[in-house]
Design an enzyme around this catalytic site. Structure first.
Site, PDB file in Angstrom:
ATOM      1  N   LYS A  31       8.202  -2.221  -0.388  1.00 15.40           N
ATOM      2  CA  LYS A  31       6.953  -1.558  -0.749  1.00 15.40           C
ATOM      3  C   LYS A  31       7.290  -0.270  -1.476  1.00 15.40           C
ATOM      4  O   LYS A  31       7.960   0.610  -0.941  1.00 15.40           O
ATOM      5  CB  LYS A  31       6.145  -1.273   0.518  1.00 15.40           C
ATOM      6  CG  LYS A  31       4.860  -0.515   0.249  1.00 15.40           C
ATOM      7  CD  LYS A  31       4.017  -0.412   1.495  1.00 15.40           C
ATOM      8  CE  LYS A  31       2.801   0.449   1.252  1.00 15.40           C
ATOM      9  NZ  LYS A  31       1.970   0.573   2.462  1.00 15.40           N
ATOM     10  N   ARG A  58      -6.864   3.984  -1.222  1.00 13.42           N
ATOM     11  CA  ARG A  58      -7.002   5.204  -0.407  1.00 13.42           C
ATOM     12  C   ARG A  58      -8.449   5.651  -0.361  1.00 13.42           C
ATOM     13  O   ARG A  58      -8.898   6.222   0.628  1.00 13.42           O
ATOM     14  CB  ARG A  58      -6.045   6.287  -0.912  1.00 13.42           C
ATOM     15  CG  ARG A  58      -4.609   5.837  -0.678  1.00 13.42           C
ATOM     16  CD  ARG A  58      -3.555   6.881  -0.891  1.00 13.42           C
ATOM     17  NE  ARG A  58      -2.233   6.241  -0.804  1.00 13.42           N
ATOM     18  CZ  ARG A  58      -1.163   6.648  -1.453  1.00 13.42           C
ATOM     19  NH1 ARG A  58      -1.230   7.712  -2.234  1.00 13.42           N
ATOM     20  NH2 ARG A  58      -0.020   6.011  -1.311  1.00 13.42           N
ATOM     21  N   ARG A 109       4.443   9.558  -0.387  1.00 11.65           N
ATOM     22  CA  ARG A 109       5.158   8.724   0.589  1.00 11.65           C
ATOM     23  C   ARG A 109       6.576   8.418   0.120  1.00 11.65           C
ATOM     24  O   ARG A 109       7.157   7.412   0.519  1.00 11.65           O
ATOM     25  CB  ARG A 109       4.397   7.408   0.790  1.00 11.65           C
ATOM     26  CG  ARG A 109       2.934   7.537   1.158  1.00 11.65           C
ATOM     27  CD  ARG A 109       2.446   6.250   1.803  1.00 11.65           C
ATOM     28  NE  ARG A 109       1.009   6.122   1.881  1.00 11.65           N
ATOM     29  CZ  ARG A 109       0.227   6.867   2.657  1.00 11.65           C
ATOM     30  NH1 ARG A 109       0.749   7.825   3.390  1.00 11.65           N
ATOM     31  NH2 ARG A 109      -1.083   6.665   2.683  1.00 11.65           N
ATOM     32  N   GLU A 151      16.212  -4.198   1.611  1.00 12.31           N
ATOM     33  CA  GLU A 151      15.081  -4.083   2.548  1.00 12.31           C
ATOM     34  C   GLU A 151      14.633  -5.467   3.027  1.00 12.31           C
ATOM     35  O   GLU A 151      14.349  -5.678   4.203  1.00 12.31           O
ATOM     36  CB  GLU A 151      13.886  -3.396   1.864  1.00 12.31           C
ATOM     37  CG  GLU A 151      14.080  -1.920   1.542  1.00 12.31           C
ATOM     38  CD  GLU A 151      13.785  -1.007   2.728  1.00 12.31           C
ATOM     39  OE1 GLU A 151      13.566  -1.516   3.841  1.00 12.31           O
ATOM     40  OE2 GLU A 151      13.792   0.216   2.545  1.00 12.31           O
ATOM     41  N   LYS A 159       5.523  -5.364  -2.925  1.00 12.46           N
ATOM     42  CA  LYS A 159       4.261  -4.676  -3.218  1.00 12.46           C
ATOM     43  C   LYS A 159       4.513  -3.427  -4.017  1.00 12.46           C
ATOM     44  O   LYS A 159       5.405  -2.676  -3.643  1.00 12.46           O
ATOM     45  CB  LYS A 159       3.601  -4.317  -1.882  1.00 12.46           C
ATOM     46  CG  LYS A 159       2.341  -3.507  -2.015  1.00 12.46           C
ATOM     47  CD  LYS A 159       1.823  -3.099  -0.674  1.00 12.46           C
ATOM     48  CE  LYS A 159       0.686  -2.118  -0.912  1.00 12.46           C
ATOM     49  NZ  LYS A 159       0.232  -1.501   0.293  1.00 12.46           N
ATOM     50  N   SER A 172      -4.681  -2.593  -5.145  1.00 11.55           N
ATOM     51  CA  SER A 172      -5.986  -2.073  -5.550  1.00 11.55           C
ATOM     52  C   SER A 172      -6.010  -1.561  -6.984  1.00 11.55           C
ATOM     53  O   SER A 172      -6.957  -1.825  -7.732  1.00 11.55           O
ATOM     54  CB  SER A 172      -6.430  -0.975  -4.581  1.00 11.55           C
ATOM     55  OG  SER A 172      -5.497   0.084  -4.561  1.00 11.55           O
ATOM     56  N   TYR A 208      -7.464  -8.838  -4.167  1.00 12.27           N
ATOM     57  CA  TYR A 208      -8.906  -8.581  -4.108  1.00 12.27           C
ATOM     58  C   TYR A 208      -9.670  -9.563  -4.992  1.00 12.27           C
ATOM     59  O   TYR A 208     -10.885  -9.614  -4.955  1.00 12.27           O
ATOM     60  CB  TYR A 208      -9.199  -7.129  -4.514  1.00 12.27           C
ATOM     61  CG  TYR A 208      -8.442  -6.145  -3.636  1.00 12.27           C
ATOM     62  CD1 TYR A 208      -8.944  -5.787  -2.397  1.00 12.27           C
ATOM     63  CD2 TYR A 208      -7.200  -5.645  -4.024  1.00 12.27           C
ATOM     64  CE1 TYR A 208      -8.233  -4.933  -1.566  1.00 12.27           C
ATOM     65  CE2 TYR A 208      -6.477  -4.790  -3.202  1.00 12.27           C
ATOM     66  CZ  TYR A 208      -7.004  -4.446  -1.975  1.00 12.27           C
ATOM     67  OH  TYR A 208      -6.290  -3.612  -1.144  1.00 12.27           O
TER      68      TYR A 208
HETATM   69  C1  PBG Z   1      -0.720   1.465   4.102  1.00  7.02           C
HETATM   70  C2  PBG Z   1      -1.155   0.563   3.005  1.00  7.02           C
HETATM   71  C3  PBG Z   1      -1.448   0.909   1.685  1.00  7.02           C
HETATM   72  C4  PBG Z   1      -1.837  -0.259   1.040  1.00  7.02           C
HETATM   73  C5  PBG Z   1      -1.763  -1.294   1.968  1.00  7.02           C
HETATM   74  N1  PBG Z   1      -1.315  -0.767   3.164  1.00  7.02           N
HETATM   75  C6  PBG Z   1      -1.505   2.230   1.036  1.00  7.02           C
HETATM   76  C7  PBG Z   1      -0.345   3.106   0.927  1.00  7.02           C
HETATM   77  O1  PBG Z   1       0.789   2.773   1.240  1.00  7.02           O
HETATM   78  O2  PBG Z   1      -0.594   4.223   0.502  1.00  7.02           O
HETATM   79  C8  PBG Z   1      -2.259  -0.332  -0.390  1.00  7.02           C
HETATM   80  C9  PBG Z   1      -2.963  -1.556  -0.815  1.00  7.02           C
HETATM   81  C10 PBG Z   1      -3.615  -1.460  -2.136  1.00  7.02           C
HETATM   82  O3  PBG Z   1      -3.469  -0.502  -2.902  1.00  7.02           O
HETATM   83  O4  PBG Z   1      -4.340  -2.413  -2.448  1.00  7.02           O
HETATM   84  N2  PBG Z   1      -1.441   1.223   5.270  1.00  7.02           N
END
Ligand code: PBG
Length: 327
Positions: free
Chosen positions: A195, A205, A218, A234, A249, A275, A314
């Site tokens: 990720k 968010r 992050r 990983e 991701k 997203s 989505y």
């Molecule tokens: C963290 C999480 C995130 C997403 C899924 N799980 C956000 C992040 O790491 O900031 C993002 C998913 C998306 O953007 O569609 N709980």
């Protein structure tokens, strides 16, 4: 004029279908869904057109519709009313996601695969995926203990799968042993393994009302955008720790990683079409600059062609609807 052999196989739609190497179906999708505590009606998310924060009630209606289009897997994200330093609503047996999972299992039983996202960013007042120590640094090992509690509470509620997304080291092993120690041997883990610290999570968010304290990021726990090899590290590590499904991701900016991973592993590979990837297509589509539906389908096919077996997106409902119509 001499035609190449390849063109002969493109002459009609039926021929093209015969030689198509990649296909996409509702079976491949996991639909991400949001459920929010303390609202009385479904609330549309501005930056994710067509996606809402659900009430427990409207969530059931949405899942019923998804099942109607052949989508049986959903991943749930919760938005609690109360946030605190450890994200305690995430491991409250009466927390919003736990209640929603119970609802889903009561209404749909084995017809649905109810996947619980496991992370504390939606539940913590600082917005990080892990708890912080005295110096406001992520405390990886203290976070693992919290993750263990969350996993057990989610599995007790009836979750069919647990999906840790916090990128803490050792999270899969910790959750696996917590599940095994509480009789949940048969509950698989889908690990968000590779990720990235991506700029594509903005609309998410907004969807979960998360702001990272002090405008932080992050980057100390999510992967650096420049690196591909460490994604494989990983992924291998998570498989060793017991992950049943691993994930890359986001998807579109990391097709190289999906491709490399798919050639090296023998567990199912998921990719999260996140997203921001969705919002860009929607925005350009709504402006009339692209054919949004066609681009969405092309993106999803690209993710599968790269080697993903499962796609979190989505677009799940919209594309499944379109596939249902055209077949
Ligand atoms: C963290 C999480 C995130 C997403 C899924 N799980 C956000 C992040 O790491 O900031 C993002 C998913 C998306 O953007 O569609 N709980």
């Amino acid at each position: 004029m001499k035609h190449r052999r390849t063109q002969r196989l493109r002459r009609t739609p039926a021929l093209r279908k015969l030689v198509a190497e990649t296909s996409i179906s509702a079976d491949d999708f996991i639909a991400p869904l949001f459920v929010r505590e303390g609202i009385s009606a479904e609330q549309p998310i501005l930056s994710l057109p067509g996606v809402s924060q659900h009430t427990r009630q409207s969530l059931l209606a949405e899942v019923k519709e998804l099942i109607g289009f052949g989508i049986s897997s959903v991943i749930l994200f919760g938005i609690p009313e109360k946030k605190d330093a450890t994200g305690s609503e995430a491991y409250n047996p009466d927390g919003i996601v736990q209640l929603a999972i119970k609802d889903l299992k009561e209404s749909f039983g084995e017809e649905v695969v109810a996947i619980a996202d496991l992370c504390i960013d939606e539940y913590s007042d600082h917005g990080h995926c892990g708890v912080l120590d005295k110096n406001k640094q992520i405390d990886n090992d203290a976070t693992l203990e919290i993750y263990e509690n969350i996993a057990v509470v989610q599995a007790d509620a009836g979750a069919d799968m647990i999906a840790p997304s916090g990128m803490m080291d050792g999270q899969v092993a910790a959750i696996r042993s917590a599940l095994d120690g509480t009789g949940h041997h048969m509950i698989p883990i889908m690990a968000y393994s590779a990720k990235y610290a991506s700029a594509h999570y903005g609309p998410f968010r907004e969807a979960v009302n998360v702001e990272i304290a002090g405008g932080g990021d992050r980057k100390q726990y999510q992967q650096d955008v420049t690196n591909a090899k460490e994604a494989l590290l990983e992924i291998h590590q998570d498989i060793l720790e017991g992950a049943d499904i691993v994930m890359v991701k986001p998807a579109l900016s990391y097709l190289d990683v999906i491709s490399a991973a798919s050639q090296k592993i023998d567990v199912p590979l998921a990719a999260y079409n996140v997203s921001g990837e969705y919002a860009m297509v929607k925005a350009a589509g709504e402006a009339g600059w692209i054919d949004g539906e066609a681009v969405a389908l092309e993106h999803l096919l690209a993710i599968k062609r790269a080697g993903a077996d499962i796609v979190l997106t989505y677009f799940a409902k919209e594309v499944a609807k379109r596939i249902a119509k055209s077949s």
